[in-house]
Scaffold this motif. Sequence first.
Motif, PDB file in Angstrom:
ATOM      1  N   LYS B  73      27.694  16.684  -8.466  1.00  0.00           N
ATOM      2  CA  LYS B  73      29.044  17.147  -8.785  1.00  0.00           C
ATOM      3  C   LYS B  73      29.063  18.139  -9.947  1.00  0.00           C
ATOM      4  CE  LYS B  73      31.433  13.059  -7.030  1.00  0.00           C
ATOM      5  NZ  LYS B  73      30.391  12.011  -6.892  1.00  0.00           N
TER       6      LYS B  73
ATOM      7  N   THR G  81      11.561  22.824 -20.109  1.00  0.00           N
ATOM      8  CA  THR G  81      11.734  21.419 -19.765  1.00  0.00           C
ATOM      9  C   THR G  81      10.411  20.751 -19.394  1.00  0.00           C
ATOM     10  OG1 THR G  81      12.204  22.046 -17.476  1.00  0.00           O
ATOM     11  CG2 THR G  81      14.098  21.711 -18.926  1.00  0.00           C
TER      12      THR G  81
ATOM     13  N   MET I   1      22.181  23.362  -9.482  1.00  0.00           N
ATOM     14  CA  MET I   1      20.792  22.933  -9.378  1.00  0.00           C
ATOM     15  C   MET I   1      20.238  23.184  -7.987  1.00  0.00           C
ATOM     16  SD  MET I   1      19.082  19.303 -10.196  1.00  0.00           S
ATOM     17  CE  MET I   1      18.573  19.356  -8.465  1.00  0.00           C
ATOM     18  N   GLY I  74      10.984  18.948 -14.855  1.00  0.00           N
ATOM     19  CA  GLY I  74      12.302  19.193 -15.462  1.00  0.00           C
ATOM     20  C   GLY I  74      13.231  19.744 -14.407  1.00  0.00           C
ATOM     21  N   LEU I  75      14.324  19.027 -14.164  1.00  0.00           N
ATOM     22  CA  LEU I  75      15.143  19.392 -13.021  1.00  0.00           C
ATOM     23  C   LEU I  75      16.449  20.064 -13.384  1.00  0.00           C
ATOM     24  CD1 LEU I  75      14.705  16.305 -10.768  1.00  0.00           C
ATOM     25  CD2 LEU I  75      14.389  18.658 -10.051  1.00  0.00           C
ATOM     26  N   GLY I  76      16.963  19.790 -14.566  1.00  0.00           N
ATOM     27  CA  GLY I  76      18.364  20.065 -14.688  1.00  0.00           C
ATOM     28  C   GLY I  76      18.708  21.085 -15.744  1.00  0.00           C
ATOM     29  N   PRO I  77      19.971  21.427 -15.787  1.00  0.00           N
ATOM     30  CA  PRO I  77      20.474  22.334 -16.805  1.00  0.00           C
ATOM     31  C   PRO I  77      20.546  21.616 -18.152  1.00  0.00           C
ATOM     32  CG  PRO I  77      22.278  21.485 -15.515  1.00  0.00           C
ATOM     33  CD  PRO I  77      21.018  20.938 -14.921  1.00  0.00           C
ATOM     34  N   ILE I  78      20.742  22.366 -19.221  1.00  0.00           N
ATOM     35  CA  ILE I  78      20.741  21.776 -20.562  1.00  0.00           C
ATOM     36  C   ILE I  78      21.828  20.714 -20.684  1.00  0.00           C
ATOM     37  CG2 ILE I  78      21.130  22.279 -22.989  1.00  0.00           C
ATOM     38  CD1 ILE I  78      19.680  24.894 -22.613  1.00  0.00           C
ATOM     39  N   VAL I  79      23.009  21.024 -20.240  1.00  0.00           N
ATOM     40  CA  VAL I  79      24.065  20.004 -20.205  1.00  0.00           C
ATOM     41  C   VAL I  79      24.460  19.803 -18.746  1.00  0.00           C
ATOM     42  CG1 VAL I  79      26.326  19.296 -21.017  1.00  0.00           C
ATOM     43  CG2 VAL I  79      24.899  20.752 -22.460  1.00  0.00           C
ATOM     44  N   PRO I  80      24.063  18.670 -18.152  1.00  0.00           N
ATOM     45  CA  PRO I  80      24.312  18.463 -16.724  1.00  0.00           C
ATOM     46  C   PRO I  80      25.790  18.246 -16.456  1.00  0.00           C
ATOM     47  CG  PRO I  80      23.453  16.473 -17.701  1.00  0.00           C
ATOM     48  CD  PRO I  80      23.447  17.519 -18.792  1.00  0.00           C
ATOM     49  N   THR I  81      26.277  18.717 -15.303  1.00  0.00           N
ATOM     50  CA  THR I  81      27.677  18.506 -14.953  1.00  0.00           C
ATOM     51  C   THR I  81      27.871  17.289 -14.066  1.00  0.00           C
ATOM     52  OG1 THR I  81      27.442  19.989 -13.072  1.00  0.00           O
ATOM     53  CG2 THR I  81      28.268  20.952 -15.103  1.00  0.00           C
ATOM     54  N   ILE I  85      24.548  11.650 -13.952  1.00  0.00           N
ATOM     55  CA  ILE I  85      23.460  12.043 -14.859  1.00  0.00           C
ATOM     56  C   ILE I  85      23.992  12.272 -16.271  1.00  0.00           C
ATOM     57  CG2 ILE I  85      21.690  13.787 -15.302  1.00  0.00           C
ATOM     58  CD1 ILE I  85      21.340  14.100 -12.325  1.00  0.00           C
ATOM     59  N   TYR I  86      25.186  12.834 -16.381  1.00  0.00           N
ATOM     60  CA  TYR I  86      25.728  13.100 -17.722  1.00  0.00           C
ATOM     61  C   TYR I  86      25.829  11.822 -18.552  1.00  0.00           C
ATOM     62  CZ  TYR I  86      28.568  14.445 -21.614  1.00  0.00           C
ATOM     63  OH  TYR I  86      29.010  14.641 -22.896  1.00  0.00           O
ATOM     64  N   TYR I  89      23.064  11.268 -20.823  1.00  0.00           N
ATOM     65  CA  TYR I  89      23.085  12.164 -21.985  1.00  0.00           C
ATOM     66  C   TYR I  89      24.088  11.650 -23.020  1.00  0.00           C
ATOM     67  CZ  TYR I  89      20.178  15.752 -19.827  1.00  0.00           C
ATOM     68  OH  TYR I  89      19.125  16.435 -19.283  1.00  0.00           O
TER      69      TYR I  89
ATOM     70  N   GLN J  93      15.425  14.730 -17.795  1.00  0.00           N
ATOM     71  CA  GLN J  93      15.012  15.948 -17.099  1.00  0.00           C
ATOM     72  C   GLN J  93      14.085  15.603 -15.935  1.00  0.00           C
ATOM     73  OE1 GLN J  93      15.641  19.206 -17.180  1.00  0.00           O
ATOM     74  NE2 GLN J  93      17.201  19.031 -18.749  1.00  0.00           N
TER      75      GLN J  93
END
Lengths: 146, 146, 146, 146, 146, 146, 146, 146, 146, 146
Positions: B73, G81, I1, I74-81, I85-86, I89, J93
Amino acid sequence: MTVSATTEKLLAAKKSKGLSFADLETTIGRDEVWIAALFYQQASASEDEATKLLTALELSLDLVPALTAFPIKGLGPIVPTDPLIYRFYEIMQVYGMPMKEIIHEKFGDGIMSAIDFTLDIDKIEDPKGDRVQVTMNGKFLAYKKW
Amino acid sequence: MTVSATTEKLLAAKKSKGLSFADLETTIGRDEVWIAALFYQQASASEDEATKLLTALELSLDLVPALTAFPIKGLGPIVPTDPLIYRFYEIMQVYGMPMKEIIHEKFGDGIMSAIDFTLDIDKIEDPKGDRVQVTMNGKFLAYKKW
Amino acid sequence: MTVSATTEKLLAAKKSKGLSFADLETTIGRDEVWIAALFYQQASASEDEATKLLTALELSLDLVPALTAFPIKGLGPIVPTDPLIYRFYEIMQVYGMPMKEIIHEKFGDGIMSAIDFTLDIDKIEDPKGDRVQVTMNGKFLAYKKW
Amino acid sequence: MTVSATTEKLLAAKKSKGLSFADLETTIGRDEVWIAALFYQQASASEDEATKLLTALELSLDLVPALTAFPIKGLGPIVPTDPLIYRFYEIMQVYGMPMKEIIHEKFGDGIMSAIDFTLDIDKIEDPKGDRVQVTMNGKFLAYKKW
Amino acid sequence: MTVSATTEKLLAAKKSKGLSFADLETTIGRDEVWIAALFYQQASASEDEATKLLTALELSLDLVPALTAFPIKGLGPIVPTDPLIYRFYEIMQVYGMPMKEIIHEKFGDGIMSAIDFTLDIDKIEDPKGDRVQVTMNGKFLAYKKW
Amino acid sequence: MTVSATTEKLLAAKKSKGLSFADLETTIGRDEVWIAALFYQQASASEDEATKLLTALELSLDLVPALTAFPIKGLGPIVPTDPLIYRFYEIMQVYGMPMKEIIHEKFGDGIMSAIDFTLDIDKIEDPKGDRVQVTMNGKFLAYKKW
Amino acid sequence: MTVSATTEKLLAAKKSKGLSFADLETTIGRDEVWIAALFYQQASASEDEATKLLTALELSLDLVPALTAFPIKGLGPIVPTDPLIYRFYEIMQVYGMPMKEIIHEKFGDGIMSAIDFTLDIDKIEDPKGDRVQVTMNGKFLAYKKW
Amino acid sequence: MTVSATTEKLLAAKKSKGLSFADLETTIGRDEVWIAALFYQQASASEDEATKLLTALELSLDLVPALTAFPIKGLGPIVPTDPLIYRFYEIMQVYGMPMKEIIHEKFGDGIMSAIDFTLDIDKIEDPKGDRVQVTMNGKFLAYKKW
Amino acid sequence: MTVSATTEKLLAAKKSKGLSFADLETTIGRDEVWIAALFYQQASASEDEATKLLTALELSLDLVPALTAFPIKGLGPIVPTDPLIYRFYEIMQVYGMPMKEIIHEKFGDGIMSAIDFTLDIDKIEDPKGDRVQVTMNGKFLAYKKW
Amino acid sequence: MTVSATTEKLLAAKKSKGLSFADLETTIGRDEVWIAALFYQQASASEDEATKLLTALELSLDLVPALTAFPIKGLGPIVPTDPLIYRFYEIMQVYGMPMKEIIHEKFGDGIMSAIDFTLDIDKIEDPKGDRVQVTMNGKFLAYKKW
């Protein structure tokens, strides 16, 4: 996030006097959310509103100019870390485009004003767990063509 | 912002058939905003809901798995450029901390859920200019202590 | 910055036919800047405007839906690298707060609308070097209190 | 955004004396927007202009060097949160590329100078709501070839 | 960093014909740095210059419009990773403010134009190791007051 | 951008004594740009140079250690807002890749040193408007293979 | 991180032929780390080195130009990463300033060159767990004064 | 980058006593780089090590807790501007992926530890210019499967 | 992603065969979380594990090299949306420093390894709502002194 | 990262009294991790819990309001530099998407709550090196449809 000295004084006075924002709503004649925005210097009071608020909080009227000034608005970092505030950003990540679709379908090309705008927060009691209800109401502004 | 091929197919079919999200609300038995979220693959349908939607849009049932999957999402960039969506971010910049104050005052330490959550959009007719009304309703979740 | 296929087709047709935006202004009955915004899919045309534009450019009417859709607006990166566009950002860095002071002094707490808004560009001939004149005109919107 | 002590002194003196920027325009012989830019230390005054301004505000001439220095310009964050200032960034997001097209069409390859540049703000009264008019006027600079 | 197809064609043709930018300088009558900027679509050629360049490189004249267009300028990321290019950013980090001091001391409040501007690169032979000499030359533009 | 207390003292003393950087060039035997870099603590003086400079400015020799230390270099933000400094970044955006092409063509794989490096600024008088000339001169360093 | 088609071909050929970088070290007469840098197009080979490498890998000599070109260097995102690569960034976060202290104490004001530089990786066998040894060796470059 | 008061006291005492980190190596029995890391509060000393260091520097033992605490590690900004430190980031940009290839080839899937890790800096005298040698030595840690 | 083609093939095959990760746990003899990490190319399988997995999924053994390679992790952006997953964090934002305190108090200066590490996910049934239990287990690594 | 004055007082008092978080666990009747979160003002105590804690630490009860307030949560920068905390980001990550797969497979569309949530840290003794065990336990929240 740093909060201004004015905000700190207002919050401390409210706490020490045991007043809620709902109490202040009665005194000042403005909604509790708008008053909280004034506490955080995100809204601009009239002389009269500022005086009523400071009197209710038993604070010096020297703060009137700070409350009637035109503030530089915007409080937070680009991506907020506080969980309560972040949830509203997440709602926009998930539902932002769907909302855009619905608003355009109902109104055409334009936006909901964030200026000619009100925001209310209600507590909806529910045996399965109380619910927070946030109601935003903004004038639709159609894109002008020229 | 790139939109998935699935989203594009759904939007195109809806447009060519002249259906509104309100029409789909009747067919599927879900709110128009939730359906728009499903179009943008931000929500996960049941087999039955996916089938009803695709049938109403006269699209192949091959899209059922895409609609029943658990999506990654989040649609947008950190700071959105589209004016309609940006206004909601601006509202949070201006009213975010005031809302936090009011919610904590009314409910204590916790958050409004963005998961056990609904969102409605209404058109409020007004002679001075119609208004957009957005109603968010989320369960209050208190911070657990342990 | 990537430009859409629709934008590319419109620009190419305009170039091959040797038309200026001022020429299109006459044909369509809208300002040249608004028409350029439509080329970049930042504005939404009526069926009639889209048809007139595509006819003038001798392009297929299959592009009508792309021109009448409600676009996801916003073209550029956060900090633009193109010198012509950057200068306007620099103007805001240097003159943004001064403008805020003057507008608040003249109008009170509120903003200039970017929606109920027009923008014109004129060439002012000058023996010491011609000048670019940009005129922005937006409705003043006062912050609502509630 | 933090404002310098000099800026704060100037704004406070202007407020306590009940002067508008338009009043200062008459005293100093410069436009109100340029004077506001000087308040925010984004412009550099002559000794004479600085003296006139400080005298009008009844402030110490010790501030002359601060007003005649060559400032490090630029006031704001990359993406401003204040709604009034943000609107100008949004205008560039939406109309930036269209403006680039029109300026190149009228003038060729080059830019509008942000240095040999003036900016005026007018209030246009209108029964449907007053309007803010911003007029930018900058010399066209053609790219040199060598 | 992605390079356009046009840039790739120009670079490949130049390599396969064994031409240096200095050779092209003679053919076209423009400086080698400006020609390299044209290769990277950061400058805008006249019809005549474009034709001469394409002829020298034995490329189709179909590329003329790409070379005479008004490019969206700016090639790189905010912080470049290539060591050769990064060094110029480092020079600005270390010597930027000192340069600002010297330029203001010599010229007053204003800037060096990056538009009415030339840039030359020379090889200075030196027994202790050859040196790169970069000469930038831009018109001083004084801030206008109004 | 915050400037250190040492930098402020040096600049204030220079101003109050009415000295230019060119005057200091004569006193200290170093180029004015290097001296300005020393003012901003971007270069490291010898004991002798520091003493000469402080004596010329009539400042306490207690500042000698601050001027002979090995500074943490780099003054500015990633994207500078000051127009004079920004222009040099823009030059790199527009001419960075072209310069890389020319330098590699003339020297092979390597870089221009920013350490074994000098930078001079000259005022070139011109009836059409004086020009700023910046000359950078750095040793070419070839990539070592091993 | 996207890897170029050339890199992929080189890595695939090396794998299918069962060669280690140490094997290629013998064939080409360059260190294994430098050869790996060439694989990732971060170094520039001579015609002879490129030919030897491609022959050893049984790849077409059409790849010679890609290996002898002057690459745009820099492979990764600002904050990597991948855990193996991140550790080196962490080492700089923790030991960067201490290293700066030691290098300045031993050498004076200047830097370790990253151009006149070699890097070796050795496996140190150890009964408590083998160790990775990375040896960096760069020429000290003293800051030039002028 | 701001340095803590503790770091400043340690550096000032070391300078005033004319001690090098190599001198402290003898006194404390730890490597000079580790001691420099302790100065910058990036490492945690034993009571005994802290006492020896403070005694050698003739500083109050009140600083013992600051040196034996578990520090929040990491000193610098995401992209450092100091040229000496930046070079190590550049090395990772250029040689990071090649190092990953070599380490995986020699050791398999895993990383070099940055915790069970040592770092030494040596001055290698060389008639063509002295060289900085940095030796990193970390335990190889294989990814656990479960 | 973006997810790799290999990951997509694995997920699609698993879905079409109606297998859960728990089923694959039995077949391959590794934990379901580790297998999911392998699906996302975040772990490196042995030849035998890769063969067993592909056989169970009835996929071509041509995918063995992709599964036994050493991935760029490493799969994701720096701040996941993505909200799921967020939350992890957010847990680190809120509980990161408290965890650091507790771990240092129990173990001294060092870290929990993310390499010699396992992670398990269990469903804890609960009449008030089932609970997700995540158990992380990593070797403590003490900082080496040297 | 700056720590508040309240946090510093609490940590200093705990250190000077030689108490561990486990000791406070007994006194206050809350888990050591939750108490550490309270130290860092990431949790909100009852009057009674705050009083017990301050009494145990022999601190003034003036700190009660600071401990019972509703804090603005979130302590750290977007990408933390401290190695112990970073490892948890790295785990997300590497294992974030695999965890999402497993949780959705076991529970359906929804998230693990970070509010109705507990976190425990245990020391698992092991002859090959002690291990850190982190157990997170959060209520599963299913996405509501409406």
